[in-house]
Design a protein around this motif. Structure first.
Motif, PDB file in Angstrom:
ATOM      1  N   THR A 157       0.840  -1.190   0.000  1.00  0.00           N
ATOM      2  CA  THR A 157       0.000   0.000   0.000  1.00  0.00           C
ATOM      3  C   THR A 157       0.880   1.247   0.000  1.00  0.00           C
ATOM      4  N   ASP A 158       0.272   2.375  -0.288  1.00  0.00           N
ATOM      5  CA  ASP A 158       1.030   3.625  -0.236  1.00  0.00           C
ATOM      6  C   ASP A 158       1.541   3.905   1.172  1.00  0.00           C
ATOM      7  N   VAL A 159       0.768   3.551   2.199  1.00  0.00           N
ATOM      8  CA  VAL A 159       1.222   3.743   3.583  1.00  0.00           C
ATOM      9  C   VAL A 159       2.448   2.860   3.849  1.00  0.00           C
ATOM     10  N   GLU A 160       2.432   1.622   3.376  1.00  0.00           N
ATOM     11  CA  GLU A 160       3.583   0.731   3.582  1.00  0.00           C
ATOM     12  C   GLU A 160       4.821   1.246   2.851  1.00  0.00           C
ATOM     13  N   ILE A 161       4.637   1.765   1.666  1.00  0.00           N
ATOM     14  CA  ILE A 161       5.762   2.339   0.916  1.00  0.00           C
ATOM     15  C   ILE A 161       6.281   3.584   1.637  1.00  0.00           C
ATOM     16  N   HIS A 162       5.364   4.441   2.053  1.00  0.00           N
ATOM     17  CA  HIS A 162       5.745   5.639   2.814  1.00  0.00           C
ATOM     18  C   HIS A 162       6.544   5.265   4.047  1.00  0.00           C
ATOM     19  N   ASP A 163       5.994   4.326   4.830  1.00  0.00           N
ATOM     20  CA  ASP A 163       6.640   3.965   6.089  1.00  0.00           C
ATOM     21  C   ASP A 163       7.981   3.280   5.870  1.00  0.00           C
ATOM     22  N   THR A 164       8.107   2.502   4.798  1.00  0.00           N
ATOM     23  CA  THR A 164       9.395   1.877   4.477  1.00  0.00           C
ATOM     24  C   THR A 164      10.449   2.945   4.214  1.00  0.00           C
ATOM     25  N   VAL A 165      10.096   3.945   3.419  1.00  0.00           N
ATOM     26  CA  VAL A 165      11.039   5.034   3.132  1.00  0.00           C
ATOM     27  C   VAL A 165      11.396   5.771   4.419  1.00  0.00           C
ATOM     28  N   LEU A 166      10.402   6.040   5.259  1.00  0.00           N
ATOM     29  CA  LEU A 166      10.670   6.777   6.493  1.00  0.00           C
ATOM     30  C   LEU A 166      11.471   5.934   7.492  1.00  0.00           C
ATOM     31  N   ILE A 167      11.186   4.639   7.587  1.00  0.00           N
ATOM     32  CA  ILE A 167      11.994   3.768   8.457  1.00  0.00           C
ATOM     33  C   ILE A 167      13.445   3.782   7.990  1.00  0.00           C
ATOM     34  N   ALA A 168      13.654   3.606   6.696  1.00  0.00           N
ATOM     35  CA  ALA A 168      15.022   3.591   6.169  1.00  0.00           C
ATOM     36  C   ALA A 168      15.723   4.925   6.416  1.00  0.00           C
ATOM     37  N   ALA A 169      15.035   6.024   6.170  1.00  0.00           N
ATOM     38  CA  ALA A 169      15.641   7.341   6.390  1.00  0.00           C
ATOM     39  C   ALA A 169      15.922   7.577   7.869  1.00  0.00           C
ATOM     40  N   ALA A 170      14.960   7.207   8.712  1.00  0.00           N
ATOM     41  CA  ALA A 170      15.146   7.395  10.160  1.00  0.00           C
ATOM     42  C   ALA A 170      16.311   6.558  10.667  1.00  0.00           C
ATOM     43  N   PHE A 171      16.445   5.328  10.166  1.00  0.00           N
ATOM     44  CA  PHE A 171      17.542   4.506  10.654  1.00  0.00           C
ATOM     45  C   PHE A 171      18.883   4.949  10.120  1.00  0.00           C
ATOM     46  N   CYS A 172      18.923   5.597   8.983  1.00  0.00           N
ATOM     47  CA  CYS A 172      20.179   6.227   8.578  1.00  0.00           C
ATOM     48  C   CYS A 172      20.557   7.286   9.603  1.00  0.00           C
ATOM     49  N   MET A 173      19.566   8.054  10.068  1.00  0.00           N
ATOM     50  CA  MET A 173      19.827   9.067  11.102  1.00  0.00           C
ATOM     51  C   MET A 173      20.244   8.406  12.415  1.00  0.00           C
ATOM     52  N   PHE A 174      19.474   7.416  12.885  1.00  0.00           N
ATOM     53  CA  PHE A 174      19.807   6.742  14.147  1.00  0.00           C
ATOM     54  C   PHE A 174      21.207   6.131  14.072  1.00  0.00           C
ATOM     55  N   ASN A 175      21.540   5.494  12.954  1.00  0.00           N
ATOM     56  CA  ASN A 175      22.851   4.866  12.792  1.00  0.00           C
ATOM     57  C   ASN A 175      23.964   5.900  12.858  1.00  0.00           C
ATOM     58  N   ARG A 176      23.758   7.027  12.230  1.00  0.00           N
ATOM     59  CA  ARG A 176      24.782   8.074  12.238  1.00  0.00           C
ATOM     60  C   ARG A 176      24.907   8.727  13.612  1.00  0.00           C
ATOM     61  N   TYR A 177      23.802   8.799  14.323  1.00  0.00           N
ATOM     62  CA  TYR A 177      23.800   9.305  15.701  1.00  0.00           C
ATOM     63  C   TYR A 177      24.656   8.398  16.585  1.00  0.00           C
ATOM     64  N   VAL A 178      24.401   7.110  16.538  1.00  0.00           N
ATOM     65  CA  VAL A 178      25.133   6.141  17.359  1.00  0.00           C
ATOM     66  C   VAL A 178      26.611   6.109  16.979  1.00  0.00           C
TER      67      VAL A 178
END
Length: 180
Positions: free
Chosen positions: A131-152
């Motif tokens: 679904t569009d929500v699943e695609i949206h959330d996949t992109v946001l999870i990936a982007a957020a974890f790039c941030m979390f990974n760089r933070y750590v």
């Protein structure tokens, strides 16, 4: 040792845990974001969303986040860590649904650059039932974890010493979530 003095025993509070204790005012919205992205009701199961986080964290070579979210996914997915390891080794041959594979391809593209996500990737995910929500959330999870990974990794925080610590944390996360 972290690049800054966190004022605590980093072995007791590894990775992002110590960083969040150091700055609780930034920890609160970060944990709320993780809760919404990874646990709130959604057509994509929490284990699949954690797998996306683990996959991206592995691509970013963030030891703490990859180990954490691999454990969090493993305790929520029937095949457990064997499946997580297969996905991380080779998404294309891992025994996941075609929809999840398409979403993992999108997440992998985001990890490199958001601009690497193509219309063809999105259409392929839709063709597999995403679904569009699943695609949206996949992109946001990936982007957020790039941030979390760089933070750590950017603050040089240490991974957990005992691999079982990740599974103990997984039990807490599954039971209580990221915001408790």
């Amino acid at each position: 040792m972290a690049h800054i003095d966190l004022g605590l025993d980093e072995k007791q509070f590894p990775g992002i845990i110590g960083l969040m204790r150091y700055r609780p005012e930034t920890a609160k919205p970060l944990n709320q974001l993780a809760e919404v992205l990874l646990r709130t009701p959604n057509s994509l199961p929490p284990g699949d969303r954690e797998l996306i986080a683990a996959y991206v964290s592995g691509l970013n070579e963030c030891e703490f986040c990859c180990a954490s979210h691999s454990a969090f996914a493993a305790v929520q997915l029937e095949p457990g860590m064997a499946l997580v390891d297969q996905v991380r080794a080779d998404v294309d041959s891992a025994p996941v649904s075609a929809k999840l594979r398409a979403l993992l391809h999108i997440a992998g593209a985001v990890q490199k650059s958001g601009r690497n996500v193509t219309t063809e990737m999105v259409e392929a995910a839709r063709a597999e039932g995403a679904t569009d929500v699943e695609i949206h959330d996949t992109v946001l999870i990936a982007a957020a974890f790039c941030m979390f990974n760089r933070y750590v990794d950017g603050l040089g925080s240490l991974p957990a010493q005992d691999p079982q610590d990740y599974f103990r944390a997984a039990e807490r996360i599954v039971e209580s979530g990221y915001t408790d």
